[in-house]
Design a protein around this motif. Sequence first.
Motif, short mmCIF file in Angstrom:
data_model
loop_
_atom_site.label_atom_id
_atom_site.label_comp_id
_atom_site.label_asym_id
_atom_site.label_seq_id
_atom_site.Cartn_x
_atom_site.Cartn_y
_atom_site.Cartn_z
N ALA A 52 50.81 41.15 20.18
CA ALA A 52 50.06 42.03 21.08
C ALA A 52 48.91 41.26 21.74
N ASN A 53 48.27 40.38 20.98
CA ASN A 53 47.18 39.59 21.52
C ASN A 53 47.67 38.62 22.59
N ILE A 54 48.84 38.05 22.40
CA ILE A 54 49.41 37.13 23.40
C ILE A 54 49.67 37.88 24.71
N ILE A 55 50.16 39.11 24.62
CA ILE A 55 50.39 39.90 25.83
C ILE A 55 49.07 40.18 26.54
N VAL A 56 48.04 40.53 25.76
CA VAL A 56 46.71 40.78 26.35
C VAL A 56 46.16 39.51 27.00
N LEU A 57 46.35 38.35 26.37
CA LEU A 57 45.87 37.10 26.94
C LEU A 57 46.60 36.73 28.23
N CYS A 58 47.88 37.05 28.30
CA CYS A 58 48.62 36.83 29.56
C CYS A 58 48.03 37.67 30.68
N LEU A 59 47.71 38.91 30.36
CA LEU A 59 47.09 39.79 31.36
C LEU A 59 45.71 39.28 31.76
N ILE A 60 44.94 38.78 30.80
CA ILE A 60 43.61 38.24 31.10
C ILE A 60 43.72 37.05 32.05
N ASN A 61 44.65 36.15 31.78
CA ASN A 61 44.82 34.99 32.66
C ASN A 61 45.22 35.40 34.06
N PHE A 62 46.07 36.40 34.17
CA PHE A 62 46.46 36.88 35.49
C PHE A 62 45.26 37.44 36.26
N LEU A 63 44.44 38.22 35.57
CA LEU A 63 43.28 38.82 36.22
C LEU A 63 42.23 37.77 36.59
N VAL A 64 42.04 36.78 35.73
CA VAL A 64 41.03 35.75 36.00
C VAL A 64 41.43 34.90 37.20
N PHE A 65 42.68 34.53 37.29
CA PHE A 65 43.10 33.60 38.33
C PHE A 65 43.50 34.28 39.63
N THR A 66 43.58 35.60 39.64
CA THR A 66 43.81 36.30 40.91
C THR A 66 42.49 36.81 41.48
N GLY A 67 41.62 37.34 40.66
CA GLY A 67 40.29 37.76 41.10
C GLY A 67 40.29 38.75 42.24
N PHE A 68 41.08 39.80 42.10
CA PHE A 68 41.13 40.79 43.18
C PHE A 68 39.90 41.70 43.13
N GLY A 69 39.41 42.06 44.30
CA GLY A 69 38.25 42.93 44.41
C GLY A 69 38.09 43.41 45.83
N GLN A 70 36.90 43.87 46.16
CA GLN A 70 36.65 44.35 47.52
C GLN A 70 35.18 44.13 47.90
N TYR A 71 34.98 43.99 49.20
CA TYR A 71 33.65 43.73 49.75
C TYR A 71 33.40 44.69 50.91
N THR A 72 32.21 45.31 50.92
CA THR A 72 31.82 46.24 51.98
C THR A 72 30.47 45.81 52.53
N ASP A 73 30.42 45.63 53.84
CA ASP A 73 29.16 45.23 54.48
C ASP A 73 28.45 46.40 55.15
N GLY A 74 28.87 47.59 54.87
CA GLY A 74 28.29 48.78 55.48
C GLY A 74 29.09 49.30 56.64
N LYS A 75 29.98 48.48 57.18
CA LYS A 75 30.80 48.89 58.31
C LYS A 75 32.28 48.94 57.97
N GLN A 76 32.73 47.92 57.31
CA GLN A 76 34.14 47.86 56.97
C GLN A 76 34.33 47.34 55.55
N GLN A 77 35.46 47.68 55.01
CA GLN A 77 35.80 47.27 53.65
C GLN A 77 36.85 46.17 53.71
#
Length: 245
Positions: free
Chosen positions: A65-90
């Motif tokens: 189970a920990n190995i599966i969680v670590l695979c997910l952690i690596n995916f999230l760390v190296f993709t780094g998806f998010g969002q940015y809003t400057d007040g006008k557009q996202q």
Amino acid sequence: EKASFIDGRMKRDFTAMSASDPMRKASSGTLNRLILVAQALESEVDTRRKTEIHGGKIVIAVRMANIIVLCLINFLVFTGFGQYTDGKQQVPLLLTPDKWVYSTVVDLPPTFTEMELKFQFIAGTLTITLLFTSSLVQLLTMCRIGNLKCMSVMLTVSCVPCCLLVFGLQMHYSSCPWIDDYYLRNKLVRLNTKVERAQEQCGINGWALAGIFTLLSCALFVAEGLVTSFFRQQEQFRTRKQTMV
């Protein structure tokens, strides 16, 4: 004379049989005790084998189970998806390792010029190392190579601090602290800009999730160590008890 000879011989045989009765009783008692000891030892060996099998299965399941969680952690760390809003557009963000140090070649918002995530490389290296080490120990455990209990305890002791470090880094970088650095170091921009800092929002959700899952991985490492230590202490207690008996 013949009758007296027969009576004397019968008396001698009876006396010999009477003398051998205590020895037979002692031998029978010793044999019974040996049988009881053999049965107790067989039961002890069978119980210990079952305990080790159950403990090994629990450790293997927790580590998988920990190995599966670590695979997910690596995916999230190296993709780094998010969002940015400057007040006008996202604007959606995808901060892969090639964007962890700002460059004019990369298409990023102007407030990202102070972004230099050197410690994120350390976090990525740690997550890969944790995944590789856990997978290697799991393979050795399934192949029954080496001292499995010692490896489990060493894995727990070494990986828990690494997980806590990765957690702290991911939670810190997920809030985009480089934007604050941009406004602090560029006073002219801070005074003349029309876009207020309060309207500008940035969040790297992938790294925040990676931090949360890192805590889960840390808990699984601790659980693995506790299970291993518990079954080892139980085995040592049984061995001492058997020695005392």
